[in-house]
Design a protein around this motif. Structure first.
Motif, PDB file in Angstrom:
ATOM      1  N   LYS A 181       0.838  -1.186   0.000  1.00 59.57           N
ATOM      2  CA  LYS A 181       0.000   0.000   0.000  1.00 59.57           C
ATOM      3  C   LYS A 181       0.882   1.248   0.000  1.00 59.57           C
ATOM      4  CE  LYS A 181      -3.733  -2.220   2.582  1.00 59.57           C
ATOM      5  NZ  LYS A 181      -4.567  -2.164   3.798  1.00 59.57           N
ATOM      6  N   PRO A 182       0.642   2.158  -0.930  1.00 60.27           N
ATOM      7  CA  PRO A 182       1.434   3.388  -0.965  1.00 60.27           C
ATOM      8  C   PRO A 182       1.020   4.347   0.135  1.00 60.27           C
ATOM      9  CG  PRO A 182      -0.242   3.453  -2.663  1.00 60.27           C
ATOM     10  CD  PRO A 182      -0.356   2.106  -2.001  1.00 60.27           C
ATOM     11  N   SER A 183       1.068   3.874   1.373  1.00 58.19           N
ATOM     12  CA  SER A 183       0.585   4.660   2.503  1.00 58.19           C
ATOM     13  C   SER A 183       1.648   5.576   3.078  1.00 58.19           C
ATOM     14  CB  SER A 183       0.074   3.729   3.609  1.00 58.19           C
ATOM     15  OG  SER A 183       1.113   2.876   4.031  1.00 58.19           O
ATOM     16  N   LYS A 228       6.308   1.331   3.580  1.00 56.08           N
ATOM     17  CA  LYS A 228       6.189   2.330   2.526  1.00 56.08           C
ATOM     18  C   LYS A 228       6.186   1.665   1.159  1.00 56.08           C
ATOM     19  CE  LYS A 228      11.147   3.233   3.119  1.00 56.08           C
ATOM     20  NZ  LYS A 228      11.269   2.699   4.479  1.00 56.08           N
ATOM     21  N   SER A 229       5.845   2.456   0.153  1.00 55.43           N
ATOM     22  CA  SER A 229       5.827   1.946  -1.218  1.00 55.43           C
ATOM     23  C   SER A 229       7.225   2.023  -1.813  1.00 55.43           C
ATOM     24  CB  SER A 229       4.849   2.758  -2.071  1.00 55.43           C
ATOM     25  OG  SER A 229       5.274   4.103  -2.145  1.00 55.43           O
ATOM     26  N   PHE A 275      15.046   5.944  -2.183  1.00 52.63           N
ATOM     27  CA  PHE A 275      15.871   7.039  -2.693  1.00 52.63           C
ATOM     28  C   PHE A 275      16.378   6.777  -4.104  1.00 52.63           C
ATOM     29  CE2 PHE A 275      20.111   9.065  -3.049  1.00 52.63           C
ATOM     30  CZ  PHE A 275      19.710  10.393  -3.009  1.00 52.63           C
ATOM     31  N   ALA A 276      16.497   5.527  -4.502  1.00 53.46           N
ATOM     32  CA  ALA A 276      17.022   5.206  -5.825  1.00 53.46           C
ATOM     33  C   ALA A 276      16.226   5.880  -6.930  1.00 53.46           C
ATOM     34  CB  ALA A 276      17.026   3.690  -6.038  1.00 53.46           C
ATOM     35  N   PHE A 277      14.923   6.041  -6.744  1.00 55.50           N
ATOM     36  CA  PHE A 277      14.085   6.625  -7.788  1.00 55.50           C
ATOM     37  C   PHE A 277      14.225   8.143  -7.842  1.00 55.50           C
ATOM     38  CE2 PHE A 277      12.123   2.597  -6.636  1.00 55.50           C
ATOM     39  CZ  PHE A 277      12.012   2.010  -7.882  1.00 55.50           C
ATOM     40  N   SER A 278      14.813   8.750  -6.826  1.00 59.12           N
ATOM     41  CA  SER A 278      15.130  10.173  -6.866  1.00 59.12           C
ATOM     42  C   SER A 278      16.550  10.400  -7.370  1.00 59.12           C
ATOM     43  CB  SER A 278      14.986  10.798  -5.468  1.00 59.12           C
ATOM     44  OG  SER A 278      13.680  10.642  -4.967  1.00 59.12           O
ATOM     45  N   ASN A 334      13.699  -7.211   3.132  1.00 59.72           N
ATOM     46  CA  ASN A 334      12.725  -6.357   3.821  1.00 59.72           C
ATOM     47  C   ASN A 334      13.070  -4.877   3.665  1.00 59.72           C
ATOM     48  OD1 ASN A 334      10.384  -5.933   5.284  1.00 59.72           O
ATOM     49  ND2 ASN A 334      11.377  -6.087   7.271  1.00 59.72           N
ATOM     50  N   HIS A 335      13.331  -4.482   2.428  1.00 60.11           N
ATOM     51  CA  HIS A 335      13.701  -3.101   2.153  1.00 60.11           C
ATOM     52  C   HIS A 335      12.583  -2.122   2.507  1.00 60.11           C
ATOM     53  CE1 HIS A 335      17.413  -4.313   0.525  1.00 60.11           C
ATOM     54  NE2 HIS A 335      17.005  -4.661  -0.682  1.00 60.11           N
ATOM     55  N   LEU A 336      11.327  -2.575   2.426  1.00 62.44           N
ATOM     56  CA  LEU A 336      10.193  -1.677   2.648  1.00 62.44           C
ATOM     57  C   LEU A 336       9.606  -1.800   4.051  1.00 62.44           C
ATOM     58  CD1 LEU A 336       8.353  -2.056  -0.785  1.00 62.44           C
ATOM     59  CD2 LEU A 336      10.136  -0.443  -0.114  1.00 62.44           C
ATOM     60  N   HIS A 337      10.285  -2.558   4.926  1.00 60.64           N
ATOM     61  CA  HIS A 337       9.844  -2.733   6.322  1.00 60.64           C
ATOM     62  C   HIS A 337       8.403  -3.254   6.382  1.00 60.64           C
ATOM     63  CE1 HIS A 337      13.397  -0.809   8.023  1.00 60.64           C
ATOM     64  NE2 HIS A 337      13.296   0.082   7.064  1.00 60.64           N
ATOM     65  N   GLN A 338       8.152  -4.320   5.637  1.00 58.25           N
ATOM     66  CA  GLN A 338       6.824  -4.917   5.649  1.00 58.25           C
ATOM     67  C   GLN A 338       6.584  -5.643   6.966  1.00 58.25           C
ATOM     68  OE1 GLN A 338       6.523  -7.385   2.195  1.00 58.25           O
ATOM     69  NE2 GLN A 338       6.775  -5.694   0.747  1.00 58.25           N
ATOM     70  N   LYS A 339       5.329  -5.708   7.341  1.00 58.64           N
ATOM     71  CA  LYS A 339       4.968  -6.342   8.612  1.00 58.64           C
ATOM     72  C   LYS A 339       5.005  -7.864   8.519  1.00 58.64           C
ATOM     73  CE  LYS A 339       4.256  -2.205  10.104  1.00 58.64           C
ATOM     74  NZ  LYS A 339       5.268  -1.559  10.954  1.00 58.64           N
TER      75      LYS A 339
END
Length: 741
Positions: free
Chosen positions: A13-15, A163-164, A169-172, A425-430
């Motif tokens: 989820k892009p929350s 996070k999504s 940061f790679a996309f910036s 777990n780069h996006l810190h998923q639960k």
């Protein structure tokens, strides 16, 4: 078929929305391109690991879209000539994806920071545990309440909240090629660097030609019509039929071919029940296709049954890493009392031993029995990648070079669709079931081989340590996605020029992004024994060919040998060997280990060839702790002028002297001087470490230097000593004692 865990099964989820307004900072000159500051606080006290004096240094703490960084108010006392320095982050920087856990100290009690605690009162101290095993402690006591709360919530939000992917940061940081830009020169530059990315048919064709594989290249999945969980290009047995009829059932994918003709394959297999007759039929078809590759022989091994699960790997590593996340000296000395028993109880070294043991068993089938091997697991992208990669390193000296090793990682892991995003777990998923350090487990196994057979590897342990850190670097695309389809779809969707070209992300193999040329020299092993070119002509016949002929039933040969014999007698040979040569792993685990032990002992009796077969010793203390990676940030274990760096420095000095003598002899011999210099290139990269007596054992990650810190909160004892009356009374007592004497 090769699957990728949660790829396509659920979308993140892009929350994640930053609620902090970016600020303009006078430290902006120190930031990377497109790095934006979210919040900052001053004064912040950064603690050291010294318990008794409670020392530290004051400075400003920043949180950006790339990192957490601490900038000291004092002038830096570090060596300005530090040769091994990362361009992207320094020793006081924490890239956001490096953060593992954050703890807060509330009323002298440490609590793990979760979403619920972020909204409460901010702690007096923040403790950050990093995935590269660094530990940072920041005191918020001296900071204004508003600034302290802001920096605490900002760090917790940007590091711990799910996070999504587009927030990475790679996309910036990355750039997009302008319209009409030809990206072929970039690929040609990559070709010159010899790291094969395996993202084109030419790469796979080149690898098949190098290993003389008798298989078929599949290009039908170029647009992911076969499956989104498979690579764009891959290789399968030639005998396999129409791939579209196997959708959802999986099929064997080629990994590597032995010079004898047999090959290693891997496949994903869902759990099979006894009632599943259709799947068993498909499994037989798959085995037959593998067996057709060479002499109609094949063995299969289900790694899900013989090796720990990814959850077991994660639990074991969680226990293991706690012994190296040292917050202060007291914690270290307390852990030192039960060091060996604690390491053994974690089970991490035992998992490494099991993986190496299984790889040796596969090597034995390929090298000794000349049998095709098919390794399987439920996903086909975790333990299959570990074992297949280790097997190729043990058998193929090309993969022991730096470029060869990088190509192997690309082939088996990146192009092989290992779920880096979920496993790291780069996006810190639960969902903690997806998180497992499988790739780190592979690097651990490789390190065991490197430290046991150092001259056989062109790359050093420093290279492996840096690579283990770079997995979590939020700049590169190499370890950021779960599959080729995932990578391509995300990069194309995030590109402003989505209709013309996808977003261009650097690969981790472009080491110039992180290190200069001098620092990259530390990636090479100066003691690497490069193979002399003229040795190729010597090794024409091989005894194993004769042994394979003797292993065949004598009744199969009614006619003398002739050209095309195997082609003429294929049918009769298949009928004779169908029952005997197609089998699952034979024998119990104990008997298999005993047989592998015999194989290792027979190999050990032969003259050591660093460019031939390599096998690890798995007895007792032979499997060791990767000290450079795990102990580099713990000052208490650093040996000034000792450790492996001292031995390496001395050996390099001797090697340099030997080369100088060789040059003198060559200059005296005019005939030799006229010949081109064919000495190994790596030996021209001799490093100047400096005086071995001044370097710590953790070099090049930690340096010996004097630091100056401001005194901070005094302890009760120090408070008593600082009282004027107390000091005066002590002086009077001392003088009276002297007078009495």
């Amino acid at each position: 078929m090769l699957s990728l865990g949660s790829v396509g099964a659920k979308s993140t989820k892009p929350s994640f929305v930053s609620y902090v307004t970016p600020e303009v900072s006078f430290h902006a000159a120190l930031y990377l391109r497109c790095e934006v500051e979210f919040c900052s606080a001053n004064p912040i006290l950064k603690y050291t690991q010294d318990d008794l004096s409670q020392r530290g240094v004051f400075g400003t703490l920043f949180c950006t879209n790339f990192r957490i960084t601490f900038i000291s108010d004092e002038k830096s006392q570090e060596e300005t000539t530090k040769t091994f320095k990362n361009k992207l982050y320094g020793e006081n920087d924490i890239p956001l994806m490096f953060v593992d856990h954050i703890y807060g100290v509330y009323d002298e009690k440490r609590k793990l920071i979760t979403g619920a605690l972020v909204k409460n009162k901010y702690p007096s101290k923040i403790i950050i545990h990093c995935k590269d095993l660094r530990v940072f402690q920041f005191c918020l006591t001296y900071t204004k309440e508003e600034d302290a709360k802001k920096i605490f919530q900002g760090i917790a939000h940007h590091c711990l909240e799910e996070k999504s992917l587009k927030c990475v940061f790679a996309f910036s940081y990355t750039g997009t090629p302008s319209p009409g830009t030809d990206i072929s020169p970039c690929r040609e530059m990559q070709r010159k660097r010899e790291t094969i990315l395996f993202d084109s048919p030419e790469d796979w064709t080149q690898e098949m030609k190098r290993t003389k594989a008798n298989c078929r290249l599949v290009t039908e999945n170029e647009n992911f019509e076969l499956s989104q969980r498979l690579p764009k290009y891959f290789v399968i047995p030639s005998a396999l039929g129409d791939l579209f009829s196997y959708q959802g059932k999986g099929f064997p994918i080629w990994c590597w071919s032995h010079y004898s003709g047999c090959a290693l394959f891997k496949a994903s297999l869902p759990p099979v029940t006894q009632e599943d007759g259709d799947f068993q039929k498909h499994f037989d078809i798959m085995i037959n296709a593998v067996a057709h590759n060479y002499l109609y022989s094949a063995k299969t091994e289900d790694l899900s049954e013989s090796l720990p699960t990814i959850q077991d790997i994660q639990q074991s590593y969680n226990k293991f890493k706690q012994f190296f996340l040292i917050e202060n000296s007291t914690d270290f000395w307390l852990s030192d009392m039960k060091w060996f028993s604690s390491l053994e109880s974690s089970g991490w070294l035992d998992i490494i031993r099991q993986c190496l043991q299984k790889a040796v068993e596969v090597v034995e089938c390929l090298e000794k029995d000349n049998t095709n091997v098919l390794i399987t697991e439920e996903e086909g992208t975790d333990l299959c990648c570990v074992i297949s990669s280790l097997v190729q390193i043990m058998l193929d000296p090309y993969y022991r070079t730096l470029m060869g090793f990088q190509s192997l990682v690309q082939k088996e892991w990146v192009a092989g669709c290992h779920a880096f995003l979920d496993r790291c777990n780069h996006l810190h998923q639960k969902d903690k079931e997806c998180y497992s350090p499988v790739f780190l487990l592979f690097l651990e196994c490789v390190w065991q081989l490197v430290q046991q057979h150092s001259p056989a590897f062109q790359f050093s342990e420093t290279y492996l340590t840096v690579l283990s850190d770079s997995v979590h670097m939020p700049v590169f695309s190499t370890f950021l996605f779960n599959s080729a389809h995932h990578r391509e779809s995300v990069l194309k969707a995030e590109s402003p020029l989505a209709q013309s070209s996808p977003l261009s992300c650097p690969t981790v193999w472009d080491w110039s992004v992180q290190f200069d040329s001098k620092a990259q020299n530390y990636f090479f092993n100066p003691l690497y024994s490069e193979k002399v070119k003229h040795e190729k002509a010597v090794r024409k016949p091989h005894k194993l060919k004769h042994q394979r002929q003797l292993s065949l039933p004598s009744t199969a040969f009614k006619t003398p040998f002739k050209k095309g014999f195997f082609k003429d007698e294929t049918d009769s040979l298949k009928k004779m060997l169908r029952v005997k040569r197609l089998s699952r792993w034979m024998g119990s685990p104990d008997s298999t280990a005993a047989i592998s032990r015999e194989f290792y002992e027979s190999w050990q009796q032969r003259p050591l060839d660093y460019h031939g077969l390599l096998l690890p010793c798995l007895d007792g203390p032979a499997v060791r702790v990767w000290m450079q990676r795990y102990l580099r940030w713990i000052p208490e274990v650093h040996i000034l002028g000792g450790g492996s760096v001292a031995v390496m420095t001395k050996l390099m000095e001797l090697l340099s002297q030997v080369q100088d003598l060789k040059r003198v002899l060559e200059q005296r011999d005019s005939s030799q001087a006229a010949k081109p210099d064919h000495r190994p290139y790596i030996q021209h990269r001799l490093l100047s470490f400096g005086s071995s007596g001044r370097l710590p054992s953790s070099f090049p990650f930690a340096y010996s230097r004097n630091r100056s810190f401001k005194p901070i909160i005094p302890t009760g004892l120090m408070q008593c000593l600082m009282l004027t009356d107390s000091l005066a009374s002590q002086e009077d007592e001392a003088s009276s004692f002297v007078s009495l004497v």
